[in-house]
Design a protein around this motif. Structure first.
Motif, PDB file in Angstrom:
ATOM      1  N   ILE A  37     -18.509  33.134  22.099  1.00  0.00           N
ATOM      2  CA  ILE A  37     -19.689  33.344  22.922  1.00  0.00           C
ATOM      3  C   ILE A  37     -19.404  32.836  24.326  1.00  0.00           C
ATOM      4  N   VAL A  38     -19.385  33.750  25.289  1.00  0.00           N
ATOM      5  CA  VAL A  38     -19.116  33.434  26.688  1.00  0.00           C
ATOM      6  C   VAL A  38     -20.169  34.129  27.546  1.00  0.00           C
ATOM      7  N   PRO A  39     -20.832  33.396  28.480  1.00  0.00           N
ATOM      8  CA  PRO A  39     -20.680  31.967  28.746  1.00  0.00           C
ATOM      9  C   PRO A  39     -21.210  31.137  27.591  1.00  0.00           C
ATOM     10  N   PRO A  40     -20.909  29.816  27.582  1.00  0.00           N
ATOM     11  CA  PRO A  40     -21.339  28.974  26.466  1.00  0.00           C
ATOM     12  C   PRO A  40     -22.852  28.946  26.307  1.00  0.00           C
ATOM     13  N   LEU A  41     -23.304  28.620  25.106  1.00  0.00           N
ATOM     14  CA  LEU A  41     -24.732  28.455  24.858  1.00  0.00           C
ATOM     15  C   LEU A  41     -25.275  27.305  25.702  1.00  0.00           C
ATOM     16  N   SER A  42     -26.557  27.392  26.035  1.00  0.00           N
ATOM     17  CA  SER A  42     -27.206  26.276  26.717  1.00  0.00           C
ATOM     18  C   SER A  42     -27.277  25.093  25.750  1.00  0.00           C
ATOM     19  N   VAL A  43     -27.581  23.915  26.277  1.00  0.00           N
ATOM     20  CA  VAL A  43     -27.655  22.720  25.429  1.00  0.00           C
ATOM     21  C   VAL A  43     -28.693  22.885  24.311  1.00  0.00           C
ATOM     22  N   PRO A  44     -29.939  23.324  24.595  1.00  0.00           N
ATOM     23  CA  PRO A  44     -30.910  23.503  23.497  1.00  0.00           C
ATOM     24  C   PRO A  44     -30.473  24.576  22.496  1.00  0.00           C
ATOM     25  N   GLN A  45     -29.886  25.685  22.982  1.00  0.00           N
ATOM     26  CA  GLN A  45     -29.411  26.728  22.066  1.00  0.00           C
ATOM     27  C   GLN A  45     -28.336  26.190  21.137  1.00  0.00           C
ATOM     28  N   PHE A  46     -27.403  25.410  21.691  1.00  0.00           N
ATOM     29  CA  PHE A  46     -26.328  24.866  20.868  1.00  0.00           C
ATOM     30  C   PHE A  46     -26.892  23.883  19.840  1.00  0.00           C
ATOM     31  N   LYS A  47     -27.840  23.051  20.248  1.00  0.00           N
ATOM     32  CA  LYS A  47     -28.435  22.087  19.311  1.00  0.00           C
ATOM     33  C   LYS A  47     -29.122  22.803  18.157  1.00  0.00           C
ATOM     34  N   LEU A  48     -29.855  23.870  18.469  1.00  0.00           N
ATOM     35  CA  LEU A  48     -30.531  24.633  17.419  1.00  0.00           C
ATOM     36  C   LEU A  48     -29.521  25.202  16.441  1.00  0.00           C
ATOM     37  N   LEU A  49     -28.471  25.824  16.956  1.00  0.00           N
ATOM     38  CA  LEU A  49     -27.472  26.417  16.076  1.00  0.00           C
ATOM     39  C   LEU A  49     -26.737  25.340  15.280  1.00  0.00           C
ATOM     40  N   GLU A  50     -26.435  24.226  15.923  1.00  0.00           N
ATOM     41  CA  GLU A  50     -25.728  23.135  15.244  1.00  0.00           C
ATOM     42  C   GLU A  50     -26.531  22.606  14.060  1.00  0.00           C
ATOM     43  N   ILE A  51     -27.834  22.441  14.245  1.00  0.00           N
ATOM     44  CA  ILE A  51     -28.701  21.952  13.163  1.00  0.00           C
ATOM     45  C   ILE A  51     -28.673  22.914  11.980  1.00  0.00           C
ATOM     46  N   LEU A  52     -28.756  24.206  12.258  1.00  0.00           N
ATOM     47  CA  LEU A  52     -28.766  25.194  11.180  1.00  0.00           C
ATOM     48  C   LEU A  52     -27.412  25.282  10.479  1.00  0.00           C
ATOM     49  N   VAL A  53     -26.319  25.194  11.246  1.00  0.00           N
ATOM     50  CA  VAL A  53     -24.979  25.290  10.675  1.00  0.00           C
ATOM     51  C   VAL A  53     -24.676  24.091   9.779  1.00  0.00           C
ATOM     52  N   GLU A  54     -25.214  22.916  10.141  1.00  0.00           N
ATOM     53  CA  GLU A  54     -24.968  21.710   9.344  1.00  0.00           C
ATOM     54  C   GLU A  54     -25.543  21.821   7.941  1.00  0.00           C
ATOM     55  N   GLN A  55     -26.594  22.651   7.770  1.00  0.00           N
ATOM     56  CA  GLN A  55     -27.243  22.793   6.461  1.00  0.00           C
ATOM     57  C   GLN A  55     -27.439  24.280   6.141  1.00  0.00           C
ATOM     58  N   PRO A  56     -26.349  24.997   5.966  1.00  0.00           N
ATOM     59  CA  PRO A  56     -26.444  26.447   5.741  1.00  0.00           C
ATOM     60  C   PRO A  56     -27.232  26.769   4.477  1.00  0.00           C
ATOM     61  N   GLY A  57     -28.143  27.728   4.608  1.00  0.00           N
ATOM     62  CA  GLY A  57     -28.927  28.158   3.455  1.00  0.00           C
ATOM     63  C   GLY A  57     -30.173  27.335   3.210  1.00  0.00           C
ATOM     64  N   LEU A  58     -30.261  26.141   3.821  1.00  0.00           N
ATOM     65  CA  LEU A  58     -31.427  25.292   3.634  1.00  0.00           C
ATOM     66  C   LEU A  58     -32.451  25.572   4.722  1.00  0.00           C
ATOM     67  N   VAL A  59     -33.722  25.502   4.354  1.00  0.00           N
ATOM     68  CA  VAL A  59     -34.795  25.752   5.313  1.00  0.00           C
ATOM     69  C   VAL A  59     -35.071  24.476   6.103  1.00  0.00           C
ATOM     70  N   ILE A  60     -35.038  24.597   7.439  1.00  0.00           N
ATOM     71  CA  ILE A  60     -35.354  23.477   8.324  1.00  0.00           C
ATOM     72  C   ILE A  60     -36.730  23.747   8.917  1.00  0.00           C
ATOM     73  N   THR A  61     -37.635  22.792   8.795  1.00  0.00           N
ATOM     74  CA  THR A  61     -38.993  23.011   9.284  1.00  0.00           C
ATOM     75  C   THR A  61     -39.019  23.082  10.808  1.00  0.00           C
ATOM     76  N   ARG A  62     -40.030  23.753  11.327  1.00  0.00           N
ATOM     77  CA  ARG A  62     -40.189  23.862  12.765  1.00  0.00           C
ATOM     78  C   ARG A  62     -40.398  22.478  13.398  1.00  0.00           C
ATOM     79  N   GLU A  63     -41.146  21.625  12.724  1.00  0.00           N
ATOM     80  CA  GLU A  63     -41.392  20.285  13.245  1.00  0.00           C
ATOM     81  C   GLU A  63     -40.085  19.495  13.364  1.00  0.00           C
ATOM     82  N   ASP A  64     -39.216  19.629  12.352  1.00  0.00           N
ATOM     83  CA  ASP A  64     -37.936  18.930  12.381  1.00  0.00           C
ATOM     84  C   ASP A  64     -37.045  19.480  13.492  1.00  0.00           C
TER      85      ASP A  64
END
Length: 224
Positions: free
Chosen positions: A144-171
Motif C-alpha cells: 500500500i503506497v503511500p502508507p496508511l495514515s496513523v489511525p488507519q494503520f492502528k485500525l488495521l493492526e487491531i483487526l490483524v492481531e485478532q483475525p476472525g474475532l469481533v472487536i466492538t466499536r467501543e474498543d
C-alpha cells in the motif's frame, strides 16, 4: 570506499527512517528535499501539536545531506542539543523533532539493519500482511503506497492481531484514539475511518471483503 563511490551512494540511496514516535518504522528515500512538520503539505507530516507547521527540512546536495531547523517553536535536537541553522548528516546519525519523533539517517540501504525489513518470503503471500515495525502493509504481493495514515494503520493492526474475532466499536475507538482522547469521538468518525481503510484495501484487491461488519457487535478481519 573511495570519495567518488561515497558521493554515488549519497545521491542514490539516502534513506530516512522514523524510530520512536507516531511515525515509527516509516521510511523515506531522500531524492532532493523533504520538509518535516505538522502541516498537511509537508513531505513528512507529524500529527502532534508540539511540532511546528513547517518544523525542519532535509536537503540533498551533490555530495552531502543537510538537516535544517526552520525556526520551530520546540526545536530540532541533534546530538542532544537544539539545532541552530544547518548541520550535515552522516551515516547512522539520529535526530529528534520537538522530542516527539526520532529519526535515523542512513547513506545506503546496504547499511540498514536487516530487521528493518521483512524478508522476501514474508511478502509472498495472499491476503493482508502487516509489518508493525516499518508500518508497511501488503495486500497480496502489492504494498500500500503511500502508507496508511496513523489511525488507519492502528485500525488495521487491531483487526490483524485478532483475525476472525469481533472487536466492538467501543474498543476500537478507545484503542485507536487512546482512552484519554476517545471521549467525544463519534460513531461517524469511526465510520469514516473504516470507509477510508476499506477504500485503500479495495484498490489492491477489489474482489474480497477483508473488513466485515457484524451488526450490533463490531468488526472482524476476514483474511485470505
Amino acid at each position: 570506499m573511495d570519495q567518488n563511490s561515497s558521493t554515488f551512494d549519497i545521491n542514490r540511496n539516502s534513506v530516512l527512517i522514523a524510530q520512536q514516535g507516531p511515525l515509527e518504522g516509516q521510511r523515506w528515500n531522500i531524492q532532493s528535499e523533504l520538509t518535516i512538520g505538522r502541516a498537511p503539505d509537508c513531505d513528512i507530516q507529524i500529527p502532534d501539536r508540539q511540532v511546528s507547521r513547517f518544523h525542519a527540512r532535509i536537503l540533498l546536495n551533490k555530495d552531502s545531506v543537510e538537516l535544517e531547523d526552520l525556526g520551530s517553536k520546540n526545536g530540532t535536537f541533534f546530538s542532544g542539543k537544539p539545532l541552530i541553522g544547518k548541520t550535515l548528516l552522516e551515516d547512522g546519525v539520529t535526530f529528534q523533532v520537538a522530542l516527539v519523533q526520532k529519526f535515523v539517517y542512513y547513506v545506503s540501504d546496504a547499511t540498514l539493519p536487516l530487521e528493518d525489513f521483512p524478508s522476501l518470503d514474508e511478502k509472498k503471500h495472499s491476503g493482508i500482511l502487516v509489518d508493525k515495525k516499518s508500518r508497511q502493509v501488503w495486500v497480496g504481493n502489492k504494498e500500500i503506497v503511500p502508507p496508511l495514515s496513523v489511525p488507519q494503520f492502528k485500525l488495521l493492526e487491531i483487526l490483524v492481531e485478532q483475525p476472525g474475532l469481533v472487536i466492538t466499536r467501543e474498543d476500537l475507538i478507545a484503542r485507536i484514539w487512546s482512552n484519554e482522547q476517545s471521549e467525544g469521538v463519534s460513531d461517524q468518525a469511526l465510520d469514516a475511518l473504516i470507509r477510508r481503510l476499506r477504500e485503500r484495501l479495495d484498490k489492491l484487491d477489489p474482489d474480497f471483503n477483508y473488513i466485515v461488519t457484524v451488526r450490533g457487535h463490531g468488526l472482524r478481519l476476514q483474511n485470505r
